[in-house]
Structures are given as structure tokens and as C-alpha cells.
Design a protein around this motif. Structure first.
Motif, PDB file in Angstrom:
ATOM      1  N   SER A  31      37.182  30.727  63.532  1.00 31.66           N
ATOM      2  CA  SER A  31      37.907  31.622  62.743  1.00 31.66           C
ATOM      3  C   SER A  31      38.426  31.154  61.405  1.00 31.66           C
ATOM      4  O   SER A  31      38.367  29.976  61.235  1.00 31.66           O
ATOM      5  N   ARG A  33      41.217  32.227  57.898  1.00 30.90           N
ATOM      6  CA  ARG A  33      42.081  32.943  57.094  1.00 30.90           C
ATOM      7  C   ARG A  33      41.485  33.641  56.001  1.00 30.90           C
ATOM      8  O   ARG A  33      40.648  33.100  55.157  1.00 30.90           O
ATOM      9  N   ARG A  34      41.256  34.995  55.979  1.00 36.52           N
ATOM     10  CA  ARG A  34      40.682  35.817  54.796  1.00 36.52           C
ATOM     11  C   ARG A  34      41.660  35.964  53.744  1.00 36.52           C
ATOM     12  O   ARG A  34      41.393  35.730  52.617  1.00 36.52           O
ATOM     13  N   ASP A  35      42.888  36.537  54.198  1.00 38.81           N
ATOM     14  CA  ASP A  35      43.767  36.653  53.136  1.00 38.81           C
ATOM     15  C   ASP A  35      45.082  36.933  53.654  1.00 38.81           C
ATOM     16  O   ASP A  35      45.465  36.725  54.989  1.00 38.81           O
ATOM     17  N   SER A  38      44.911  39.495  56.790  1.00 40.20           N
ATOM     18  CA  SER A  38      43.516  39.527  57.787  1.00 40.20           C
ATOM     19  C   SER A  38      43.018  38.157  58.001  1.00 40.20           C
ATOM     20  O   SER A  38      43.255  37.283  57.141  1.00 40.20           O
ATOM     21  N   PHE A  39      42.073  38.140  59.090  1.00 46.46           N
ATOM     22  CA  PHE A  39      41.357  36.885  59.336  1.00 46.46           C
ATOM     23  C   PHE A  39      40.038  37.490  59.827  1.00 46.46           C
ATOM     24  O   PHE A  39      39.939  38.500  60.163  1.00 46.46           O
ATOM     25  N   LEU A  61      45.886  41.142  60.743  1.00 47.96           N
ATOM     26  CA  LEU A  61      46.500  40.048  61.639  1.00 47.96           C
ATOM     27  C   LEU A  61      47.820  40.632  62.172  1.00 47.96           C
ATOM     28  O   LEU A  61      48.204  40.048  63.053  1.00 47.96           O
ATOM     29  N   GLY A 103      44.480  34.449  65.521  1.00 41.68           N
ATOM     30  CA  GLY A 103      45.424  34.973  64.843  1.00 41.68           C
ATOM     31  C   GLY A 103      46.756  34.145  64.913  1.00 41.68           C
ATOM     32  O   GLY A 103      47.354  33.971  63.998  1.00 41.68           O
ATOM     33  N   LEU A 106      46.600  30.766  63.166  1.00 38.62           N
ATOM     34  CA  LEU A 106      46.512  30.794  61.887  1.00 38.62           C
ATOM     35  C   LEU A 106      47.772  31.218  61.053  1.00 38.62           C
ATOM     36  O   LEU A 106      48.296  30.615  59.916  1.00 38.62           O
ATOM     37  N   HIS A 107      48.490  31.928  61.792  1.00 36.81           N
ATOM     38  CA  HIS A 107      49.602  32.497  61.297  1.00 36.81           C
ATOM     39  C   HIS A 107      50.940  31.291  61.370  1.00 36.81           C
ATOM     40  O   HIS A 107      51.513  30.976  60.505  1.00 36.81           O
ATOM     41  N   ARG A 112      43.643  27.067  57.801  1.00 36.50           N
ATOM     42  CA  ARG A 112      42.646  28.201  57.073  1.00 36.50           C
ATOM     43  C   ARG A 112      41.571  28.225  58.007  1.00 36.50           C
ATOM     44  O   ARG A 112      40.908  29.272  57.797  1.00 36.50           O
TER      45      ARG A 112
END
Length: 253
Positions: A31, A33-35, A38-39, A61, A103, A106-107, A112
Motif C-alpha cells: 500500500s 499513502r495517496r493523500d 486516501s490510500f 482512509l 490504513g 499508514l495513519h 508512506r
């Protein structure tokens, strides 16, 4: 010009290269992190070694984190809520059952990129009585530099939300102890997770974990494996020259 998704595709294919023996068939997932909201995570059923752009899904997310704070009563509800978080869904494409821990990590950890694999060399230890010793001790300096002073060790749990919940607990305990997120998470009877800021860092952590496992196997053949004292581990991890090297290892290669 290569896109962020291209970097995830390349990372995923590298981790899935059969010559590395990190995964086979449909094992593993990745995975990024997209922004802020979102991921992107691998879709279920795609093989890492041959994945393309259509093997990934972008998820919101917030709904994934809400799964952990308000767990559904059934697996079917968990799957439905996960699919409802998909932003660019395609017919017949389902998010990985392990999207919840991606998710969450990443959070919580500020990573990343994430690579989850099942290397044979590592699982030989994680499926044995030596799992905790392998995770919580370090045997040589470069293992400390790349994989951190310890790995976060997660007991076996059913893949999906049960695993994400116990993983979140163990990660939070690690961060309370060290003041930073783990670089390497080891899952008993399951596999490993490498967390990085770049694809190169994820690949390097995974490779070093596999080397460490092979060294451990060899040590078992000649006697009981030894380990570095805790003060030496801390010294190596905090040395300015090793911090400099670690920063270089993070950079794209």
C-alpha cells in the motif's frame, strides 16, 4: 514521467520476484499513502510479481479507521464497509482483506509505503518457539540500522480486522516505548510488514529481515544464537554516522 502509482507497482513486483522467495501465488500485499484522505492498496487475488495498475484500489482512509474504532459484528459487514470506502472501484475487484491494517499503519505510523510479505526464511522462525527472540533481539549492527532496535511482535490473529486491532495495540505499545514507529512488524505464524518513506526503504528493511533470519538459522545449527547487548543496540541506532547511513538507505534507488 513515472507516477506515484508506478512506484508502488515497481515495489510490489520487486517484493513478488520469485527469486527473492518472499511470497508465492497470491500471498502478500502492499500500500501507499495517496493523500491526507486516501490510500492505495493491492486488490485481493492479484499476484505481486505480475501486478499492474488495475490490481490496486484507492480507499478513503476515514471509513477504514472507523472500522477499528467501531468494529462490525460480522465479516460480511466488514467487507461491505471496506468496499464502500473504495473511491475508484471496478466490477469484480475487491480490496485486500488486510486493507484495515494498511490504513491503520499508514495513519498511526506516518509511513508512506508498506510491504507485507511471507518470506520462507522469516516464517521458519515465526512458526517456531524462536519467534519472540528473533523479533525482540538484534544480532548485528546493520540489522539495528535498518530494522530498528526491536521489531513489533504481533501474536497470531485472523487476517482482517482482528489482526488490525491487535496490531494497533502492539504498535502503540512500541511507539510509547521508543517514541517512534517500528520499521519492522513481525506476525507470529504469518509474515512480516516493512514500513518506509520510500519503496527503497521497504525493500531494504525486508531484505535485511530475511538476512537476519538466515543468520539466525545458521546460528541454531552451531549452537544457541547470541545477541547484541541492549546498550550496544541503542548505541548503534543513535550513532550519527549510522543515522546518516540510514537516511541514505531511505532515498530512492
Amino acid at each position: 514521467m513515472p507516477t506515484a502509482l508506478d512506484s508502488l507497482i515497481n515495489l510490489t513486483r520487486d517484493l513478488g520476484d520469485p527469486a527473492r522467495d518472499y511470497v508465492i501465488v497470491g500471498e502478500g500485499n502492499t500500500s501507499m499513502r495517496r493523500d491526507a484522505e486516501s490510500f492505495v492498496v493491492k486488490a485481493s487475488g492479484h499476484q505481486l510479481c505480475e501486478i499492474c495498475a488495475d490490481g490496486f484500489l484507492r480507499l478513503r482512509l476515514k471509513p477504514i479507521l472507523e472500522l477499528l474504532d467501531d468494529p462490525p459484528a460480522t465479516l460480511s459487514e466488514e467487507k461491505a464497509r471496506t468496499q464502500a470506502a473504495v473511491l475508484d472501484g471496478r466490477v469484480g475487484l475487491n480490496a485486500s482483506v488486510e486493507a484495515s491494517f494498511h490504513g491503520m499503519l499508514l495513519h498511526e505510523c506516518g509511513a508512506r509505503y508498506i510491504g507485507h510479505t511471507h518470506p520462507t526464511a522469516v516464517n521458519q522462525l515465526l512458526c517456531s518457539e524462536y519467534a519472540a527472540d528473533f523479533a525482540l533481539q538484534r544480532r548485528f549492527p546493520d540489522e539495528v540500522v535498518l530494522c530498528g532496535p526491536q521489531s513489533a511482535l504481533v501474536p497470531y490473529a485472523d487476517p482482517g480486522l482482528p489482526l488490525a486491532l491487535i496490531m494497533r495495540q502492539r504498535v502503540r505499545e512500541f511507539m510509547a516505548k521508543y517514541g517512534e514507529a517500528p520499521k519492522l512488524i513481525l506476525l507470529v505464524n504469518h509474515g512480516l510488514i516493512a514500513l518506509g518513506q520510500t519503496p527503497a526503504e521497504v525493500l531494504n528493511i525486508t531484505a535485511m529481515a530475511v538476512k537476519a533470519a538466515r543468520i539466525y538459522h545458521g546460528a541454531l545449527l552451531t549452537g544457541a544464537p547470541t545477541h547484541l547487548p541492549a546498550d550496544e543496540v541503542a548505541h548503534v541506532y543513535q550513532r550519527p554516522d549510522e543515522i546518516y547511513r540510514r537516511q541514505l538507505f531511505v532515498k530512492k534507488t
